[in-house]
Scaffold this motif. Structure first.
Motif, PDB file in Angstrom:
ATOM      1  N   LYS A   8       0.841  -1.193   0.000  1.00 30.35           N
ATOM      2  CA  LYS A   8       0.000   0.000   0.000  1.00 30.35           C
ATOM      3  C   LYS A   8       0.883   1.251   0.000  1.00 30.35           C
ATOM      4  CE  LYS A   8      -4.433   1.302   1.959  1.00 30.35           C
ATOM      5  NZ  LYS A   8      -5.189   1.178   0.750  1.00 30.35           N
ATOM      6  N   SER A  11       2.864   1.535  -3.346  1.00 33.29           N
ATOM      7  CA  SER A  11       2.043   1.853  -4.511  1.00 33.29           C
ATOM      8  C   SER A  11       1.492   3.274  -4.407  1.00 33.29           C
ATOM      9  CB  SER A  11       0.918   0.834  -4.688  1.00 33.29           C
ATOM     10  OG  SER A  11       0.087   0.808  -3.564  1.00 33.29           O
ATOM     11  N   GLU A  12       1.224   3.723  -3.196  1.00 34.35           N
ATOM     12  CA  GLU A  12       0.760   5.106  -3.043  1.00 34.35           C
ATOM     13  C   GLU A  12       1.863   6.089  -3.411  1.00 34.35           C
ATOM     14  OE1 GLU A  12      -0.860   5.440   0.909  1.00 34.35           O
ATOM     15  OE2 GLU A  12      -2.666   4.320   0.336  1.00 34.35           O
ATOM     16  N   ALA A  15       2.072   5.884  -7.403  1.00 36.72           N
ATOM     17  CA  ALA A  15       0.850   5.987  -8.217  1.00 36.72           C
ATOM     18  C   ALA A  15       0.752   7.319  -8.964  1.00 36.72           C
ATOM     19  CB  ALA A  15      -0.392   5.775  -7.347  1.00 36.72           C
ATOM     20  N   PHE A  16       1.251   8.375  -8.348  1.00 39.51           N
ATOM     21  CA  PHE A  16       1.146   9.682  -9.014  1.00 39.51           C
ATOM     22  C   PHE A  16       2.513  10.195  -9.477  1.00 39.51           C
ATOM     23  CE2 PHE A  16      -2.892   9.364  -6.875  1.00 39.51           C
ATOM     24  CZ  PHE A  16      -3.766   9.924  -7.798  1.00 39.51           C
ATOM     25  N   PHE A 430     -17.541   4.908   4.323  1.00 41.95           N
ATOM     26  CA  PHE A 430     -16.767   4.708   3.094  1.00 41.95           C
ATOM     27  C   PHE A 430     -15.816   5.842   2.753  1.00 41.95           C
ATOM     28  CE2 PHE A 430     -19.907   1.439   2.631  1.00 41.95           C
ATOM     29  CZ  PHE A 430     -19.171   0.410   2.097  1.00 41.95           C
ATOM     30  N   THR A 433     -12.199   4.496   2.884  1.00 41.43           N
ATOM     31  CA  THR A 433     -11.836   3.528   1.842  1.00 41.43           C
ATOM     32  C   THR A 433     -11.900   4.146   0.437  1.00 41.43           C
ATOM     33  OG1 THR A 433     -14.094   2.738   1.891  1.00 41.43           O
ATOM     34  CG2 THR A 433     -12.483   1.401   3.031  1.00 41.43           C
ATOM     35  N   TRP A 434     -12.777   5.117   0.245  1.00 45.04           N
ATOM     36  CA  TRP A 434     -12.881   5.758  -1.071  1.00 45.04           C
ATOM     37  C   TRP A 434     -11.670   6.660  -1.321  1.00 45.04           C
ATOM     38  CZ3 TRP A 434     -15.260   4.266  -5.132  1.00 45.04           C
ATOM     39  CH2 TRP A 434     -15.628   5.139  -6.157  1.00 45.04           C
ATOM     40  N   GLU A 436      -8.714   9.916  -0.462  1.00 45.82           N
ATOM     41  CA  GLU A 436      -8.682  11.380  -0.399  1.00 45.82           C
ATOM     42  C   GLU A 436      -8.813  12.044  -1.758  1.00 45.82           C
ATOM     43  OE1 GLU A 436      -4.431  12.556   0.277  1.00 45.82           O
ATOM     44  OE2 GLU A 436      -4.242  10.375   0.533  1.00 45.82           O
ATOM     45  N   HIS A 437      -8.674  11.239  -2.831  1.00 46.48           N
ATOM     46  CA  HIS A 437      -8.620  11.853  -4.156  1.00 46.48           C
ATOM     47  C   HIS A 437      -9.974  12.045  -4.810  1.00 46.48           C
ATOM     48  CE1 HIS A 437      -4.294  11.269  -4.119  1.00 46.48           C
ATOM     49  NE2 HIS A 437      -4.501  10.023  -3.730  1.00 46.48           N
ATOM     50  N   ARG A 438     -10.999  11.440  -4.249  1.00 50.66           N
ATOM     51  CA  ARG A 438     -12.292  11.443  -4.941  1.00 50.66           C
ATOM     52  C   ARG A 438     -13.436  11.873  -4.022  1.00 50.66           C
ATOM     53  NH1 ARG A 438     -12.209   5.277  -6.671  1.00 50.66           N
ATOM     54  NH2 ARG A 438     -11.269   5.224  -4.607  1.00 50.66           N
ATOM     55  N   ASP A 439     -14.449  12.521  -4.579  1.00 46.69           N
ATOM     56  CA  ASP A 439     -15.701  12.752  -3.853  1.00 46.69           C
ATOM     57  C   ASP A 439     -16.507  11.465  -3.856  1.00 46.69           C
ATOM     58  OD1 ASP A 439     -15.314  15.432  -3.318  1.00 46.69           O
ATOM     59  OD2 ASP A 439     -16.183  16.087  -5.233  1.00 46.69           O
ATOM     60  N   PRO A 441     -19.837   9.344  -4.386  1.00 50.30           N
ATOM     61  CA  PRO A 441     -21.080   9.558  -5.144  1.00 50.30           C
ATOM     62  C   PRO A 441     -22.242   9.806  -4.170  1.00 50.30           C
ATOM     63  CG  PRO A 441     -20.458   7.234  -5.170  1.00 50.30           C
ATOM     64  CD  PRO A 441     -19.344   7.973  -4.501  1.00 50.30           C
TER      65      PRO A 441
END
Lengths: 459, 238
Positions: A8, A11-12, A15-16, A430, A433-434, A436-439, A441
């Motif tokens: 983890k 890869s983090e 990843a960017f 969630f 788990t979702w 920090e990069h995404r809002d 849904p």
């Protein structure tokens, strides 16, 4: 730190890493371009893949018989065969050979299985000089890194970075071109070949009916490794068998086209044992170590067994969006990419490595490209299934799935709770788990189910 | 023609408008739409997480709910791929298998149904925008659908559709993958969005809301100047 946590973290970190992504895109872009041309040599590529897959499947399903056939033919040719259950046994046998022949200097050609048993570290600890003789592997060894890719070990290094490394290590000019670097390495290694008492190689194929091993390479270094030193040690996994010498006309072009995009790799050697009585050169002794090291765990699984068809061309790595996003080192394993994610958890235990089976979006590009038709993404699913059956699941996940399942089993339960409540639950459970990069849904005010019931007036 | 529809769980909850638009498009194309309000999910999330028993329990419910011998139109290639390609494995040697065979024959993704069954491609849609089409892995590699959505989109007035780099590469959603490895998944979304932006796209269109949910959630958090739209919502624009 557990292997999963290490993965983890690694890869983090990458990843960017856009600089890394550019280098990989560049290298893989060139490969893809060549690969498309290489494919043109097949009149019927699909048929070639089907045949290769069928042959490997036949071998794997009858591995016991093929191994014995190979062994008896190989011994007839004068080679010495050593069966090793794991890395420890293999290294112990190698040490015995080194002592017996009083060896201080060795050379090694590219071999992933030698990475699997950490041979370089072992030899270094025993004070045996053993340079890698494949250019990419040599660069990696000098950099103190393990291979980044199973076919292209230094894929992640730009030519500038390599020139800088050589400057530090050998005092070559900072602006050295790839040609100059190659020339320098060639001269440097040539001396090592003269000095070496032993050559260590892998094997791309074990040919059952001939009792011979086949080695594929582009630089001539493997050919030198098996011809100049007086002793040859080859190490191979037990799954490397192909039935017949005649099958090379199928496997060589496939390996070349899918590995590097070539029609045929520059050097393809078939080694029929040590120097024969009527021959004037070649090693006096040839040892072949046949290694299990977890391969029989894979063989035990009726589905995942297909992963033993692998000819290690590396094509699945090149098309894998996870691989090109995080890079080969982030996996923390000898074999990275899709094939690594399938076999490592089985070879080394799902308990420690099941996170690799989950690190795939199951996009299926690996399956699409595989020249021996391994349905890699499906095998990842089988690994996940096996992990659940072994009870290797965090408690929190079990609870989440329990609630999810009970809602999915009943429309009434699914309809319970307003959108507000559901969104609150999502935010609470969630958000982490979702990531920090995404809002997250947002659950709609009215579900389709409710809208449809309103539409038909059937409340 | 009367058709059944299957609206996947997450579309039901997050994107009901898309499902409603599908109903309207089907009706506009001359179909009667039948909806069984008991339906929930095909079980794919559990299957992809290795929880085959959970998947089977949900799948048995799914099989019980589609007993008519008529098309089951679905606005998600991913769920159709699950039912078509993986149910045989889940229900092998089980009592539900025979009933399932009917579903295997009938379940179909929306664009596939429009182009290859109804042969209706002109739906009178209009949308002034520059867009790219994102091939979902399920549509492309599980159902072999590549041209269907492009054919439908080519008839949308005002829409300028361009092909982006690496169009057949995954967006990074992958179900539980995107919750277990959010950084990798997010980076894949970033790369996908950048490829779309290179084509000056204002909209990323796909057959699958699971991809779009992931892409949109990244784009909005990172304030990327692009939005996502399901094929159906584009076709319903006027």
């Amino acid at each position: 730190m557990t292997k999963a946590q290490e993965f983890k973290q690694q890869s983090e970190q990458t990843a960017f890493d856009t600089a890394l992504h550019h280098k990989l895109q560049n290298s893989i872009g060139q490969y893809q371009h060549k690969h498309l041309r290489g494919r043109e040599q097949f009149a019927d590529l699909e048929l070639a893949k089907t045949r290769a897959s069928g042959l490997k499947q036949k071998v794997i399903e009858n591995l016991d018989k093929y191994l014995i056939e190979f062994e008896s033919n190989y011994i007839k040719n004068g080679g010495k065969l050593i069966w090793a259950l794991n890395a420890e046994e293999a290294l112990k046998e190698i040490e015995i050979i080194l002592q017996k022949h009083n060896i201080n200097c060795a050379v090694k050609s590219k071999s992933m299985i030698s990475e699997e048993i950490h041979l370089n570290e072992f030899l270094k600890a025993k004070n045996i000089d053993c340079p890698e003789t494949d250019l990419g592997e040599f660069i990696q060894q000098e950099a103190g890194e393990r291979p980044f890719h199973i076919v292209t070990p230094a894929m992640h290094k730009s030519k500038e970075e390599i020139a800088e490394l050589y400057k530090q290590k050998f005092g070559t000019p900072a602006q050295a071109s790839p040609e100059e670097i190659t020339k320098f390495t060639r001269e440097y290694l040539r001396k090592k070949f003269y000095l070496a008492d032993i050559g260590i190689t892998g094997a791309n194929f074990l040919i059952a009916d001939a009792g011979a091993i086949a080695i594929t390479e582009n630089e001539g270094n493997a050919t030198l490794s098996v011809s100049m030193p007086r002793i040859h040690i080859a190490i191979a996994g037990i799954e490397k068998i192909i039935p017949s010498l005649n099958d090379l006309d199928l496997f060589w072009p496939l390996l070349a086209t899918y590995g590097t995009g070539q029609k045929l790799t520059a050097y393809n050697s078939v080694i029929f044992g040590p120097r024969q009585s009527h021959e004037v050169d070649g090693p006096t002794d040839m040892y072949l170590i046949l290694l299990d090291n977890g391969r029989t765990n894979i063989l035990e699984q009726p589905e995942q067994r297909r992963a033993l068809n692998c000819i290690r061309c590396g094509a699945c790595l090149n098309v894998c969006p996870v691989y090109t996003t995080i890079g080969g080192h982030a996996y923390g394993t000898t074999y990275s990419g899709p094939i690594g994610k399938v076999i490592t958890p089985l070879m080394k235990g799902l308990k420690e490595y099941q996170h690799l089976s989950s690190a795939s979006s199951l996009c299926g590009k690996c399956t699409e490209v595989c020249p021996v038709k391994i349905d890699l993404h499906n095998l990842l699913l089988h690994n996940r299934k096996e992990a659940i059956q072994q009870g290797l699941q965090p408690k929190a996940e079990k609870v989440t799935w329990y609630f999810w399942k009970s809602a999915m089993l009943s429309r009434k339960k699914m309809n319970k709770g307003s959108a507000k409540v559901k969104n609150f639950m999502l935010q609470t459970f969630f958000k982490k788990t979702w990531g920090e990069h995404r809002d997250l849904p947002v659950v709609a005010e009215k579900s389709f189910n409710q809208l449809m019931r309103e539409r038909t007036g059937n409340r | 023609m009367i058709v059944d529809i299957f609206i996947p769980c997450f579309i039901d909850q997050f994107y009901p408008q898309t499902a409603l638009n599908m109903v309207q498009l089907l009706e506009r194309a001359g179909c009667g739409v039948s909806y069984n309000p008991e339906q929930t999910c095909c079980g794919q999330p559990a299957f992809n997480a290795g929880r085959v028993d959970d998947c089977k329990a949900i799948g048995e419910k799914f099989i019980r709910e589609f007993t008519n011998d008529r098309y089951i139109v679905t606005p998600s290639a991913s769920c159709v791929g699950m039912v078509k390609n993986y149910y045989p494995e889940v229900f092998r040697n089980s009592a539900s298998y025979n009933q399932y065979k009917l579903i295997h024959k009938n379940i179909i993704e929306f664009s596939d149904f429009m182009v290859n069954v109804l042969r209706v491609t002109e739906l009178g849609a209009k949308l002034e925008a520059k867009a790219v089409y994102h091939d979902s892995c399920a549509a492309l590699r599980e159902l072999n659908l590549k041209n269907e959505a492009r054919i439908l989109l080519s008839k949308v007035r005002g829409l300028k559709l361009r092909e982006m780099k690496e169009q057949d590469v995954c967006c990074g959603f992958g179900g539980t993958f995107s919750t277990k490895h959010p950084a990798i998944a997010s980076s894949m979304a970033e790369q996908k969005i950048n490829n779309a932006l290179q084509e000056d796209a204002e909209i990323i269109i796909s057959t699958d809301l699971s991809c779009l949910m992931h892409i949109q959630s990244y784009a909005s958090k990172q304030a990327k100047p692009v939005k996502s739209m399901h094929l159906i919502d584009v076709l319903a624009s006027s």
